[in-house]
Design a protein around this motif. Sequence first.
Motif, mmCIF file in Angstrom:
data_model
loop_
_atom_site.group_PDB
_atom_site.id
_atom_site.type_symbol
_atom_site.label_atom_id
_atom_site.label_comp_id
_atom_site.label_asym_id
_atom_site.label_seq_id
_atom_site.Cartn_x
_atom_site.Cartn_y
_atom_site.Cartn_z
ATOM 1 N N GLY A 200 0.779 -1.229 0.000
ATOM 2 C CA GLY A 200 0.000 0.000 0.000
ATOM 3 C C GLY A 200 0.808 1.274 0.000
ATOM 4 O O GLY A 200 0.361 2.299 0.494
ATOM 5 N N ASP A 201 2.057 1.214 -0.507
ATOM 6 C CA ASP A 201 2.899 2.409 -0.463
ATOM 7 C C ASP A 201 2.677 3.356 -1.640
ATOM 8 O O ASP A 201 3.058 4.518 -1.580
ATOM 9 C CB ASP A 201 4.373 1.984 -0.405
ATOM 10 N N ARG A 202 2.086 2.845 -2.720
ATOM 11 C CA ARG A 202 1.859 3.718 -3.877
ATOM 12 C C ARG A 202 0.767 3.104 -4.747
ATOM 13 O O ARG A 202 0.329 1.968 -4.541
ATOM 14 C CB ARG A 202 3.156 3.881 -4.684
ATOM 15 N N ARG A 203 0.356 3.869 -5.761
ATOM 16 C CA ARG A 203 -0.642 3.374 -6.699
ATOM 17 C C ARG A 203 0.000 2.315 -7.605
ATOM 18 O O ARG A 203 1.110 2.492 -8.100
ATOM 19 C CB ARG A 203 -1.182 4.534 -7.537
ATOM 20 N N ASN A 222 -6.143 -3.593 -12.832
ATOM 21 C CA ASN A 222 -5.880 -2.156 -12.750
ATOM 22 C C ASN A 222 -7.083 -1.408 -12.186
ATOM 23 O O ASN A 222 -6.937 -0.510 -11.337
ATOM 24 C CB ASN A 222 -5.506 -1.619 -14.128
ATOM 25 N N SER A 223 -8.276 -1.804 -12.617
ATOM 26 C CA SER A 223 -9.479 -1.131 -12.101
ATOM 27 C C SER A 223 -9.653 -1.403 -10.608
ATOM 28 O O SER A 223 -9.923 -0.485 -9.814
ATOM 29 C CB SER A 223 -10.712 -1.611 -12.876
ATOM 30 N N LEU A 228 -9.212 0.141 -4.923
ATOM 31 C CA LEU A 228 -8.700 -0.212 -3.604
ATOM 32 C C LEU A 228 -7.755 0.857 -3.073
ATOM 33 O O LEU A 228 -7.759 1.170 -1.872
ATOM 34 C CB LEU A 228 -7.991 -1.564 -3.672
ATOM 35 N N PHE A 229 -6.946 1.438 -3.935
ATOM 36 C CA PHE A 229 -6.039 2.500 -3.504
ATOM 37 C C PHE A 229 -6.822 3.707 -3.013
ATOM 38 O O PHE A 229 -6.476 4.307 -1.976
ATOM 39 C CB PHE A 229 -5.129 2.888 -4.672
#
Length: 632
Positions: A200-203, A222-223, A228-229
Amino acid sequence: MGTGANSRTVQWWRRTSLMQRLALVTLVPTLVTATLLVAMLAPQQLMTLRSMEQNTADAIATQAASVTAAPLRDMQRRELVRIAESIGDLPHVARVQIRAADGEILADSLGRSGADNNESLTVVRDVVDTERPGLPVLGSVVIDVSLRDAIAMQQASLRHALIALAISLILAAIIAWQAARWISAPLRRLVDAVHQLGRGDRRVEVEVTDQTEIGELQRGFNSAAMALFDVQRGMEREIEHATVELARKNAALEAASVAKARFLAAASHDLRQPLYALTLFSSALAEDERDPIRLDRIAHIQECVEALDHLFSELLDLSRLETGAMQIEIAEFPLDHVFQEVSRNFRMIAEQHGLRLIMRATHLWVRSDRTMLSRILNNLVSNALRYTSRGGVLVVARRREDGTVRVDVWDTGSGIAPEHQVRVFDEFYRVECHSNEHDAGRRRGLGLGLATVQRLAELLDTRVQLKSKPGHGSVFTFHLPEVPAQQLPAAGGHEPSPDVSGMRVLVIDDEPAILSGIRYLLASWGCEVAVAEDRVQALQAAEEWNVPPDIVISDLRLRDGESGLDVLAALDAHYQIDGIPPFSRLLITGETRSDRLREIMAARIPVLYKPVSPEQLREALMAAWSASRAAA
C-alpha cells in the motif's frame, strides 16, 4: 504404495512453478507422440526390410534355378561351379549350393557377404528342365542371403529416428519453455503488483500486454487496484482524523481526571481543616461538661461530625488512591487480629441499631498489607451495617485448596438488584433504599466506599466479588494468600503507658481555629501547650521553654508554601543536641499529593490524617512519648 506415490507426486507438483508446469504440459504430448511414432514405425520398417530381403532372395533363387537347368541336365560341373561363383558375387548373397536330384552337392560357393554370418535367409528352388516338361526334378539350388546389411540399415534408421526424436524434443522443450515464459510473464507481473498493492505504499498499475483473457485480467486488476487505492487512502485519512480526535478526547479525559484528582485533594485538605477544628472543639466541650442536656447536644454535634468525617474519609481514600499516595507494605500476620480490630470499630454501632456483628475467630495467617486489608473490611462492614435493618453482619474466613484464604462479609440487608450489581463498584454510585425511614439517616454516603474497596483490593492483587438477592442480603468475597501460622512473641510484662498529663506539647498549624481547638483539648488533658502558626512563632515558643518539648505536633502544609518538615528541622537545629533527637514528632495532615507523602515516609515520622479523633490523638501522643522514652 500407490497412495504414497500419488502423495509424493502431488507434493512435487505443488512445489513447481507456473512456468515449469506450463512447459511440462506443453512438452509431455510431444514426447508421448514422438515415442509412439518411433515405437510404431521401427517394427514396420523391420518387416519391410525383411520382406525386401525375402523378395531379393526369391528372385536370385529363381534366376539361379533357371540358369542351372541345362548344365545340371548335362551334368556340367565346371559350368555349375562358374554359375555358383557368379551368383555368389551378387550383393547380399552369402552362399550358393547346387545340388543334384539325389542331394549330391555339385557346386558350393561362398558369396561376398561371407558364410559365417549367423543372420541369413535361406531359399531353396528346385531345378526343372523347361524344354522337356513332365520329367522329374533335375536338382535344387540353395541360396543363403545375408541379413547383416539389412540389420545395419535398420539400426542406422533407428539411430536416425532417435536423433530426430531428440532434436524434436529439444526444439519442443525450447518452444514450450518460451511459450510458458510468454504465458506466465504477465501473471508474474500481476503477482508482483499484488505484493505492491498489499504494501500500500503507492498506486499500482500493470501494463496491458494483449487482447486475450490475460489482457482482460490485467485491465480488471488495474481497475480493482485503483479502487482499492482510493479506498485505502480514504481509510487512512479517516483513521488519521479518528486518531487525532481520540488523542484530543484522551487529553480531555486526562485533564478531567487530573482536575478531579486536584478537586478531591483540595476537598480532602481544605474542607477537613474546619472539620478537624470542629472535632477538637466538640471533644473539648465534652471533657468537663456534666449537664445531661448539654452532653446530649454535644453528642448530636459529635454524630454530625462523625457523619462528615465518614464522607471526607471516602474522599480522602479515593484521592490517595488516584494520586498513588498509598504505598503497599506486605507482611505476614494473623487474620484474626484484623477481625478483632474491625469488631472494636463497629460492635458498638451495631448494638446501637439492634444488629449483631459476628467476627468468627480464625487461626489462619495471610500475607497482605494489614492497613489496606483493615480499610477493606472496615468499608465492607460499614456498608453492610448501613443497609441492614434486621439481623446482622457475619465476617468469616475459610481455607481454600488453592493455597488462599477466602474472606466473606455476609449481611441480612435489603440486597442489591441485578441491574445495580455491575455498577456498585463505580465511583459516586449509590443504591437508593427507602424500606425503613428510621435507618435512612445512616444510609447516606457519597457512593465511594465500594469503589475504594475495589481499588484497594486491586492493589493487593485480588478482586472483590458480589453475590446478592434482593430482600435476603448480600455477600462480598475476596481472596488472600495463606501462609503458615507463626509463633507470636509472648506478651511480656511491661510498664503501662503514662498519662499525657504534664506533657509539653508544641502545636504548629496555620489554621487559628485548629490551634484554638487542640490547645483547649490538650489543656483539658493536663498538657502544657504552646502553639505556633509558622517557623518564626515555633522558634519563639521554643525560646520560652528551658527544655525541649516532649512532642511537636505539626501540620505538613503551612502558609506561604512552608513545610512542617522544614519547621521540625529548624527546631532540631535550634536545640543542637547531637546523637539524640531532642523531641518526639507527629505530623497531622489532610494532604494527598504523592510527592508530599513521599517526603513524610522518607523522614520516617508518624502521620495522622485529618480529621483526627481525640482517641487517635491521645494514642498517638502516648505512643510517641513512649517511643522517645524507650530511645532515651
